[in-house]
Design an enzyme around this catalytic site. Structure first.
Site, short mmCIF file in Angstrom:
data_model
loop_
_atom_site.label_atom_id
_atom_site.label_comp_id
_atom_site.label_asym_id
_atom_site.label_seq_id
_atom_site.Cartn_x
_atom_site.Cartn_y
_atom_site.Cartn_z
N ASP A 184 28.70 8.85 -25.28
CA ASP A 184 28.94 10.29 -25.29
C ASP A 184 28.53 10.92 -23.96
O ASP A 184 29.27 11.71 -23.37
CB ASP A 184 28.14 10.95 -26.41
CG ASP A 184 28.87 10.94 -27.74
OD1 ASP A 184 30.11 10.82 -27.75
OD2 ASP A 184 28.20 11.06 -28.78
N LEU A 185 27.31 10.61 -23.55
CA LEU A 185 26.76 11.27 -22.36
C LEU A 185 27.53 10.90 -21.10
O LEU A 185 27.86 11.77 -20.28
CB LEU A 185 25.28 10.90 -22.21
CG LEU A 185 24.36 11.39 -23.33
CD1 LEU A 185 22.95 10.84 -23.14
CD2 LEU A 185 24.33 12.90 -23.40
#
Length: 409
Positions: free
Chosen positions: A183-184
């Site tokens: 995600d990051l």
């Protein structure tokens, strides 16, 4: 040769900017949960005028995808932004969004690929009214292909992207990483792509569609482990706390805890052996070369740990650093924020707010000498600046009132 198209006057919204670096850009934020907000946070923290579009179907009382609106997770992801409500499923709401998009520089979304097309807010639709728009999309698996309609989640990408197969101790099965790394990184890569597209727009005068996915981001983050397969057909395996190639590198017990020690090359290994009082290890044929140390890593680690357990972590950190051997303590998160160097870097920052709330978040890890990033605005409440934003985009008071009466905003 055709020169670049003349750029329109920048639409700079009257909002406290976190930095002057990106203050000339306006961003419409359609993102939810984590990867998309991570992307937009980068733009907001560097001064872009970000308008978060809150869907009217969300819980105005606080619960959001990803947790309560005033919870630490939401607060961390949405600082330095404003928010407005808008019903994109209503034709009038769609018309309002297109009026905003006509003046904006960037739109960011992380819907499933088919959703934005159904809503009429896909790149082609918006580029038709604003050819300069830079449109950022994050999906689980890509905008097309056999998996493109699947919902994407970080842990799924960690598994499919190979990360879980090389994380954890040998023989203990796959292990997820302790942060949502797919995600990051997808968010960070999307932000980088958007900034690249904005730079290119200064030459061409045209926007473009920026795409990334959790799966692509995770595969890219394999880095040298992926290259080992692509170049040498070597499949990396779990190595626990050992470095896959530079030995000895890993976690060692001390008299009161643990320490990380990292050696890269024979010279540092020699200094390490001297510093722990075991010069005979450096001369031992089982440990004299990198291939030998890798082959005999378990025995070598045991020999090193015989020495490290005799002193405290603090003592070893001091002595090994003085000897030029890379090392460091292994902190819990609360201990990390108490470290002298972490405090000196000032990465934990307070967010100003009129309510006197305690909001302390992690700031940007990059420093610019003239246009630094700052915390200037707490995360917005649900639709907090709806009227304010719509007025700035040119809607009249009567138009806004009618939209409210129709529950479009």
């Amino acid at each position: 040769m055709v020169g670049p198209q003349s750029a329109p006057e920048p639409f700079k919204m009257p909002f406290p900017h976190a930095s002057e670096a990106l203050s000339r850009f306006t961003v419409l934020d359609l993102t939810r949960v984590r990867s998309g907000p991570t992307c937009v946070r980068q733009l907001a923290d560097w001064g872009a005028s970000v308008v978060k579009i809150d869907a009217l179907t969300e819980d105005a009382g606080g619960e959001q995808p990803g947790g309560p609106r005033r919870g630490s997770d939401f607060q961390n992801l949405h600082r330095n932004k404003r928010a407005m409500t808008l019903n994109l499923k209503d034709e009038r709401g769609l018309a309002v969004f297109k009026r905003l998009a006509a003046r904006a520089d960037v739109v960011v979304e992380n819907f499933r690929p088919d959703v934005k097309k159904k809503l009429g807010i896909d790149y082609d639709s918006l580029a038709a009214i604003n050819p300069r728009i830079v449109y950022g999309s994050i999906s689980g698996f890509g905008q097309d292909g056999p998996y493109h309609k699947r919902p994407g989640f970080d842990q799924i990408a960690q598994g499919m992207g190979g990360l879980m197969s090389i994380t954890g101790a040998p023989g203990e099965g796959p292990m997820r990483v302790g942060i949502p790394v797919a995600d990051l990184t997808a968010g960070l890569f999307c932000a980088m792509g958007i900034l690249t597209a904005l730079l290119e727009r200064e030459v061409s005068g045209k926007g473009q569609w920026v795409q990334t996915s959790l799966l692509q981001a995770q595969i890219f983050m394999l880095d040298f482990q992926a290259a080992r397969w692509l170049m040498e057909k070597e499949v990396a395996r779990q190595a626990g706390n050992n470095h896959p190639t530079s030995i000895p590198t890993g976690v060692f017990k001390t008299s009161d805890g643990y320490i990380n020690i990292a050696t890269t090359g024979g010279r540092i290994w020699e200094r390490c052996a001297q510093a722990i009082g075991a010069p005979e290890l450096y001369a031992h044929p089982d440990y004299a070369t990198a291939p030998a140390r890798s082959k005999n890593r378990d025995a070598l680690n045991a020999e090193i740990e015989k020495r490290t357990v005799t002193k405290s972590t603090e003592t070893w950190v001091r002595e090994l650093n003085e000897a030029g051997v890379p090392c460091g303590p292994i902190y819990a998160i609360d201990q990390m924020f108490e470290d002298a160097q972490v405090k000196h870097l000032g990465i934990a920052q307070d967010v100003p707010n009129d309510e006197g709330r305690h909001i302390r978040l992690v700031g940007q890890p990059v420093t610019l000498s003239r246009t630094p990033s700052r915390m200037v605005a707490r995360p917005p409440e649900f639709g907090e600046q709806t009227d304010e934003v719509l007025k700035e985009f040119g809607l009249s008071a009567d138009e806004i009132a009618r939209l409210r009466d129709a529950k479009v905003v």
